[in-house]
Write a protein that holds these residues in place. Sequence first.
Motif, PDB file in Angstrom:
ATOM      1  N   PHE A  96       0.845  -1.167  -0.068  1.00  0.00           N
ATOM      2  CA  PHE A  96      -0.167  -0.198   0.162  1.00  0.00           C
ATOM      3  C   PHE A  96       0.821   1.290  -0.077  1.00  0.00           C
ATOM      4  O   PHE A  96       1.880   1.218   0.623  1.00  0.00           O
ATOM      5  CB  PHE A  96      -0.728  -0.067   1.375  1.00  0.00           C
ATOM      6  N   THR A 102      -3.566   4.160  -2.927  1.00  0.00           N
ATOM      7  CA  THR A 102      -2.825   3.203  -3.517  1.00  0.00           C
ATOM      8  C   THR A 102      -3.220   2.888  -4.810  1.00  0.00           C
ATOM      9  O   THR A 102      -4.814   2.855  -5.034  1.00  0.00           O
ATOM     10  CB  THR A 102      -2.962   1.905  -2.547  1.00  0.00           C
ATOM     11  N   ASN A 215       1.386   1.017  -7.394  1.00  0.00           N
ATOM     12  CA  ASN A 215       1.892   0.472  -6.369  1.00  0.00           C
ATOM     13  C   ASN A 215       2.016  -1.098  -6.399  1.00  0.00           C
ATOM     14  O   ASN A 215       2.947  -1.701  -6.073  1.00  0.00           O
ATOM     15  CB  ASN A 215       1.298   0.645  -4.917  1.00  0.00           C
TER      16      ASN A 215
END
Length: 296
Positions: A96, A102, A215
Amino acid sequence: MVFEGLAEKLQNALGKLKGKGKLSEKDVENAMREVRLALLEADVNFKVVKQFINTVKERAIGHEVMESLTPGQQVIKIVNEELTILMGEKESKLEFANTPPTVIMMCGLQGAGKTTTSGKLGALLKKKGKRPLLVACDIYRPAAIKQLQVVGEKVEIPVFSIGDKQSPVNIAKASIEHGKKNGNDVIIIDTAGRLHIDEDLMEELENIKNEVKPNEILLVVDAMTGQDAVTVSESFNEKLGITGVVLTKLDGDARGGAALSIRAVTNKPIKFAATGEKFDQLETFHPDRMASRILG
Ligand code: GDP
């Protein structure tokens, strides 16, 4: 039961060792020959099989087993441990962002289960208290946007779409702004798939990646396609640098080749496993549990 044929053959091969008081090198060799065949028949990558058998043999024919009180059980334990290592050893968690949102980019070939998995992942994260946003970046398939909207309604997660006139890069970029404004802390981008890997698809995914700096880049692959799933994973990883794999359709009659080869071939973890069409049928992939299920 998962990987039924493989499980049955492995249990059969190793079962023969169980009752023996003492094992000879020949006993281990014979069992390993059967294990090797079972893995190859399950469509596990041949290099992976070779390495696996060598490692197990090395451990089994050494002190670890020959001096053990229950040599058969010991060999089974070694096979279990090595299968677990093959699939990544430990579960691999989602990364995250330190500062939300995220960004998770979902990619894969058409039909692998990308859109369904995006919804499932959203549902899983929502259950954990996150506020996900689904993003419709497939502007090529006429029904794709609608499909994601239907998924969004089912899992009660908002869907960001600005139609099919903008480029996927622009849609992805706009979705992050939208998410920030609306308090969405996870943005799940459903990208376009193709029937085969092609340059255009990869270029588009690279452009989205460069724009939104995800991410996670999760590749969704169909476990039923065996070694093809492994080849697809290699290609996507080379071009895009994926962060993990989601294996779908483990409820079908997948033989096990994808699950047992992907990690070893790509060095990227299998993060989730999908076991059905329903939106709660996605779970974190646990290599140890999977190995134990295969060995019964
Ligand atoms: P996409 O083209 O990659 O977005 O694939 P979709 O999400 O549209 O899924 C293709 C088909 O596979 C749909 O009929 C899904 O319901 C089905 N599907 C997706 N995941 C699973 C799964 O884990 N198990 C089963 N049995 N079907 C699945």
